[in-house]
Design a protein around this motif. Structure first.
Motif, PDB file in Angstrom:
ATOM      1  N   PHE B 108       0.738  -1.205  -0.075  1.00 23.55           N
ATOM      2  CA  PHE B 108      -0.098  -0.044   0.060  1.00 23.55           C
ATOM      3  C   PHE B 108       0.786   1.371   0.011  1.00 23.55           C
ATOM      4  O   PHE B 108       0.613   2.185  -0.822  1.00 23.55           O
ATOM      5  CB  PHE B 108      -0.856  -0.091   1.118  1.00 23.55           C
ATOM      6  CG  PHE B 108      -1.788   1.270   1.414  1.00 23.55           C
ATOM      7  CD1 PHE B 108      -2.627   1.731   0.620  1.00 23.55           C
ATOM      8  CD2 PHE B 108      -1.554   1.947   2.482  1.00 23.55           C
ATOM      9  CE1 PHE B 108      -3.328   2.831   0.975  1.00 23.55           C
ATOM     10  CE2 PHE B 108      -2.058   3.246   2.865  1.00 23.55           C
ATOM     11  CZ  PHE B 108      -2.831   3.682   2.055  1.00 23.55           C
ATOM     12  N   TYR B 109       1.983   1.180   0.955  1.00 26.47           N
ATOM     13  CA  TYR B 109       2.694   2.573   0.868  1.00 26.47           C
ATOM     14  C   TYR B 109       3.763   2.495  -0.204  1.00 26.47           C
ATOM     15  O   TYR B 109       3.919   3.643  -0.778  1.00 26.47           O
ATOM     16  CB  TYR B 109       3.453   2.336   2.271  1.00 26.47           C
ATOM     17  CG  TYR B 109       2.856   2.984   3.590  1.00 26.47           C
ATOM     18  CD1 TYR B 109       2.695   4.282   3.781  1.00 26.47           C
ATOM     19  CD2 TYR B 109       2.101   1.865   4.262  1.00 26.47           C
ATOM     20  CE1 TYR B 109       1.719   4.414   4.775  1.00 26.47           C
ATOM     21  CE2 TYR B 109       1.235   2.245   5.297  1.00 26.47           C
ATOM     22  CZ  TYR B 109       1.122   3.714   5.474  1.00 26.47           C
ATOM     23  OH  TYR B 109       0.447   4.265   6.670  1.00 26.47           O
ATOM     24  N   LYS B 111       2.771   1.579  -3.214  1.00 26.12           N
ATOM     25  CA  LYS B 111       1.906   2.315  -4.264  1.00 26.12           C
ATOM     26  C   LYS B 111       1.894   3.631  -3.969  1.00 26.12           C
ATOM     27  O   LYS B 111       1.832   4.562  -5.039  1.00 26.12           O
ATOM     28  CB  LYS B 111       0.715   1.533  -4.243  1.00 26.12           C
ATOM     29  CG  LYS B 111       0.563   0.098  -4.974  1.00 26.12           C
ATOM     30  CD  LYS B 111      -0.874  -0.149  -5.757  1.00 26.12           C
ATOM     31  CE  LYS B 111      -1.315  -1.300  -5.193  1.00 26.12           C
ATOM     32  NZ  LYS B 111      -2.735  -1.407  -5.026  1.00 26.12           N
ATOM     33  N   LEU B 112       1.681   4.152  -2.947  1.00 24.14           N
ATOM     34  CA  LEU B 112       1.208   5.532  -2.615  1.00 24.14           C
ATOM     35  C   LEU B 112       2.669   6.416  -2.749  1.00 24.14           C
ATOM     36  O   LEU B 112       2.560   7.551  -3.383  1.00 24.14           O
ATOM     37  CB  LEU B 112       0.939   5.667  -1.054  1.00 24.14           C
ATOM     38  CG  LEU B 112      -0.390   5.611  -0.857  1.00 24.14           C
ATOM     39  CD1 LEU B 112      -0.516   5.879   0.863  1.00 24.14           C
ATOM     40  CD2 LEU B 112      -1.250   6.576  -1.527  1.00 24.14           C
ATOM     41  N   CYS B 113       3.831   5.721  -2.620  1.00 23.26           N
ATOM     42  CA  CYS B 113       4.931   6.596  -2.993  1.00 23.26           C
ATOM     43  C   CYS B 113       5.282   6.608  -4.332  1.00 23.26           C
ATOM     44  O   CYS B 113       6.578   6.972  -4.952  1.00 23.26           O
ATOM     45  CB  CYS B 113       6.006   6.025  -2.197  1.00 23.26           C
ATOM     46  SG  CYS B 113       5.830   6.551  -0.325  1.00 23.26           S
ATOM     47  N   GLY B 114       4.486   5.936  -5.482  1.00 17.58           N
ATOM     48  CA  GLY B 114       4.873   5.812  -6.705  1.00 17.58           C
ATOM     49  C   GLY B 114       5.853   4.819  -7.342  1.00 17.58           C
ATOM     50  O   GLY B 114       6.648   5.259  -8.259  1.00 17.58           O
TER      51      GLY B 114
END
Ligand SMILES: Nc1ncnc2c1ncn2[C@@H]1O[C@H](COP(=O)(O)OP(=O)(O)O)[C@@H](O)[C@H]1O
Ligand SMILES: [Mg+2]
Lengths: 277, 314
Positions: B108-109, B111-114
């Motif tokens: 999840f993180y 993905k959030l951080c690109g």
């Protein structure tokens, strides 16, 4: 080149396109919100009760000798709308509050994710969850109606569609309140607005019929400012076979989108400024 | 590299008032604090509970807003957001999404951080390895111990390979083994040339880990510098225990050397400055005292901390 700038180049190359990046973040947060919701027990509790109530329509209708299918479907629609709103308001507010209380939002906002992106992700995740639940309830409704020999027409589907749009709007309102107040007040305000929203046409009509000028103005403004939620109610049309025109459906859809957008912008503005403590 | 780019965090005159509630009087929690953190160091932001450490960190992370003052990270004002891709943050006492497994949580993180999709799986596996949770990656966080949660929390902070790591009380609530694991992680990170900003109220952690500290007490910075210099600044002293001296003579000597005096039934005890030990001993022996022991008394960080707390209280 310093290590930092080399690193920057690497990540920037990896995340080309600002808008794509933002949409990706919204989708990631929304996806996680759906996952959180469907892994929580409250949701299933609501869903089980909703299905029980839809099924119970069969029992209630047997008490009557006339209009059995209508009573069945009245109870069914009431169940779908009641539990839909309960989930939109209580699950929605609960999930937003939990992010702050558990400080999960701290780690998310320390990443290059803006508060508005976070809030939009949360919103779309909640709407997706609420729609998923509405869909399941609609399936139960159709199954029970079929079993009891009650007709299910296109108007029934339109009624579910507009209910879903209404729930999207109610979710936006719930999120708006939870950006600046405690879960208890946010729930109270949201329920209040929901109920007042269903009365907003009555207020306008009462005002118009009233002698008092102040009352007329009050009624007109109450109707303008409060969400006009009766516009989303096609259940009587569906149950009694009253014909529905295209604008009856299209206008509320546009109205829901516009109203929700305004509420969400207000929510983002308050969210950007608040202290997380 | 310029002097400025050596400075990873800079805090200038930050003031923070909290309003406890509508209509209640506002409470000043930070009274204009200033300090800075240099690249590549383990910086300890040290102070007792309620000093304002978490508040300062939350201002730096953009979670709350300072009443006045400025701060920058990696040369960017904290109001900007672009630099956030270079920092990682572990909040104090976090409860993560307990319905996720360790692997899902890091995904999840990432993905959030690109992190590019193709690299996510590998990155997550490496991170689980790095924080010592390779065996627990597919367990829900609900079943993690406190130490494991703290480690997956650090994993989350490291997911985008940041330059600076901000850790709020990373050791609190951990058993000795858990603390050692976190210490090892922090050292590993520093050895890769990264900067660590950690808050703590545990002094043994500071002595073991930190290259540099700032001590905050009641919202004011009492000291900033290396823990070693800090100890050096303090006047070291020694204790001299002796017997067989008349009270009047003892008092004379004490006054001459400004010694602190403690008497017991058998012995007397002088506390004197380290560089005066020779002279005091000579004077005592001249008057016929029997010297029982001389013990150097090193000021510990603990004492300095207590002093600072007392001064801050005034
Ligand atoms: N949300 C808040 N509202 C009012 N006071 C607060 C709030 N958060 C912290 N404080 C007060 O600010 C002071 C500093 O707190 P904090 O930064 O958490 O200290 P530390 O992390 O050093 O233990 C404490 O006195 C605390 O009571
Ligand atoms: Mg703290």
């Amino acid at each position: 080149m310093t290590e930092a700038t080399a690193h920057e180049g690497q990540i920037e190359a990896a995340s080309n396109g600002g808008l794509v990046r933002v949409l990706g973040s919204i989708a990631t947060i929304a996806g996680n919100t759906v996952r959180e919701a469907i892994r929580s027990r409250v949701l299933y509790l609501f869903l089980v009760f909703a299905v029980i109530m839809i099924g119970a329509g069969v029992l209630v209708s047997t008490l009557s000798y006339v209009d059995r299918p209508r009573i069945l479907q009245d109870v069914g629609f009431a169940a779908v709308r009641l539990f839909g709103v309960a989930i939109a308001i209580f699950v929605g507010i609960g999930l937003v509050h939990k992010e702050v209380e558990r400080r999960t939002i701290y780690t998310i906002l320390s990443k290059p994710i803006s508060r508005s992106v976070f809030l939009l992700g949360k919103y779309f995740g909640l709407v997706a969850t609420v729609w998923l639940i509405t869909f399941v309830m609609a399936l139960a409704f159709v199954a029970v109606s079929r079993a009891a020999g009650a007709p299910v027409t296109l108007v029934h589907y339109a009624a579910f569609g507009l209910s879903a749009m209404e729930l999207g709007l109610v979710t936006a309102i719930a999120i708006f309140f939870s950006t600046f107040t405690s879960p208890m007040f946010a729930s109270l305000f949201s329920v209040g607005i929901y109920l007042a929203g269903h009365l907003s046409r009555d207020l306008r009509d009462l005002g118009a019929a009233s002698e008092s000028e102040t009352f007329k103005i009050f009624g007109a403004w109450a109707h303008r400012l409060l969400p006009d939620l009766e516009g989303f109610n096609l259940t009587t049309h569906a149950v009694y076979g009253i014909p529905v025109t295209f604008p009856d459906v299209a206008y509320p859809v546009l109205y829901a989108m516009g109203y929700s957008a305004i509420i969400l912008i207000a929510a983002m503005l308050t969210f950007e400024k608040r202290d997380f403590r | 590299m310029s002097e400025l780019s050596q400075e990873v965090v800079r805090v200038e005159d930050i003031v923070k008032d909290f309003r406890p509630g509508l209509g209640l009087k506002k409470k000043r929690v930070l009274h204009g604090i200033s300090f800075s953190v240099r690249r590549g160091e383990i910086f300890g932001f040290v102070g007792p509970n309620g000093a304002g450490k978490t508040t300062t960190l939350k201002i730096l992370m953009g979670l709350i807003f300072a009443t006045s003052g400025k701060a920058s990270i990696l040369g960017h004002d904290i109001g900007e957001s672009s630099f956030r891709r270079h920092i990682g943050y572990l909040p104090e006492g976090p409860y993560f999404y307990d319905y996720l497994t360790g692997r899902e949580f890091l995904r999840f993180y990432a993905k959030l951080c690109g992190v590019p999709r193709a690299q996510i799986a590998e990155r997550v596996t490496n991170l689980l390895e790095a924080v010592g949770l390779a065996h627990a990656g597919d367990e829900r966080l609900r079943n993690y111990s406190k130490g494991m949660l703290q480690r997956i929390g650090i994993g989350q902070a490291l997911v985008h390979d940041p330059q600076v790591l901000f850790l709020d009380e990373p050791m609190s609530g951990l058993d000795p083994i858990g603390r050692k694991e976190i210490r090892d992680l922090i050292w590993q990170f520093r050895d890769r040339g990264k900067t660590i900003f950690m808050t703590t109220h545990i002094l043994s952690d500071v002595e073991m880990l930190c290259d540099s500290v700032a001590i905050i007490v009641k919202g004011k910075i009492q000291y900033q510098g290396a823990p070693k210099d800090f100890l050096k600044n303090e006047r070291h002293s020694a204790e001299i225990v002796f017997a067989g001296l008349e009270k009047s003579i003892q008092a004379q000597i004490a006054e001459r050397f400004q010694a602190s005096v403690r008497d017991s039934d058998e012995h007397s005890q002088f506390g004197v400055a380290e560089d005066q030990v020779d002279d005091v001993l000579r004077a005592l022996l001249e008057k016929g005292a029997q010297v029982v022991s001389v013990t150097p008394r090193r000021a510990t960080l603990e004492m300095i901390f207590l002093n600072a707390v007392q001064e801050g209280g005034r």
